[in-house]
Design an enzyme around this catalytic site. Structure first.
Site: not given
Ligand code: IPE
Ligand code: IPE
Ligand code: MG
Length: 229
Positions: A15, A63
């Site tokens: 991330d 996502n």
């Protein structure tokens, strides 16, 4: 460094690409480009250090909700990644596995994934498992549904055997870069007793030295699994 306990299987929630780019005044996609370049560096170092299985969270089931331009770029980078590293995987005998529902990907990407799975399937130099359109909740639901469909009892063992990672086992260590302290739907069932390591370092900046720090942290942990040791 010599006497460290090395995890067999690590999972990484990669991330921070977007913030890495934004802090440089660039578009988020610029961060994804650098993030995808980092995958090879870290996976190679992990195998060098004796880690056998590396599971990487590349794209979550959530996502898809990002802007189309960003999703398209992430898909394009996956395709570039598979092409670029194919020869390297073959040379280093790394087996590639995928966790996630690839049926939602373009036929072209599905074909590229199918090819790489086929070409590397008998390799034993380490496993690189990529989470693409992966969600831990969906994975558990799918496993349970498949047991019900096949008239098998719903047990912990049977669920484990029906996860994408059935032959890979559970991650000993889950690392999350980018400064958030959450799992974001990553390996929920497999991670029940994983050691967790969080760092503020953004994924494109997470280098060999940072991985070494995570291994050191893991090495100092006592894994009780509910027992008194
Ligand atoms: C990469 O980091 C994770 C992917 C979904 C590819 P992000 O894109 O989430 O970056 P941040 O968290 O917004 O900085
Ligand atoms: C988790 O990161 C997904 C991947 C690393 C692929 P996100 O950036 O999507 O997670 P949230 O939104 O911070 O929970
Ligand atoms: Mg993020």
């Amino acid at each position: 460094m010599e006497n460290l306990k090395i995890p067999h299987h690590i999972g990484i929630i990669m991330d921070g690409n977007g913030r890495w780019a934004e802090s440089r005044g660039k578009k988020r996609t610029y961060g994804h480009k650098h993030g995808s370049d980092n995958v090879d560096r870290i996976a190679s170092y992990a195998f060098e250090r004796g880690i056998k299985v590396v599971s990487l969270y590349a794209f979550s089931t959530e996502n898809w909700q990002r802007p189309k331009e960003e999703v398209d770029e992430l898909m394009r980078l996956l395709s570039v990644y598979f092409k670029r590293f194919l020869s390297k995987f073959v040379k280093n005998k790394i087996k590639v596995k995928i966790m996630g529902d690839v049926s939602a990907l373009t036929p072209k990407l599905q074909k590229e994934i199918g090819d790489i799975l086929e070409k590397t399937k008998d390799f034993d130099g380490g496993v690189l498992c990529l989470g693409i359109n992966y969600g831990g909740r969906q994975e558990i639901v799918n496993a349970v549904n498949s047991l019900i469909k096949n008239d098998q009892p719903v047990t912990v063992e049977n669920i484990s055997n029906n996860l994408y990672t059935a032959e890979l086992g559970e991650p000993d260590l889950i690392i999350r870069t980018g400064g958030e302290y959450r799992l974001s739907n990553f390996m929920l069932f497999q991670g029940a007793y994983s050691e967790l390591y969080f760092t503020d370092v953004l994924w494109p900046d997470f280098d060999e030295n940072e991985l070494e720090k995570a291994i050191e942290s893991f090495s100092g942990r006592t894994r009780r699994v509910g027992k008194v040791l």
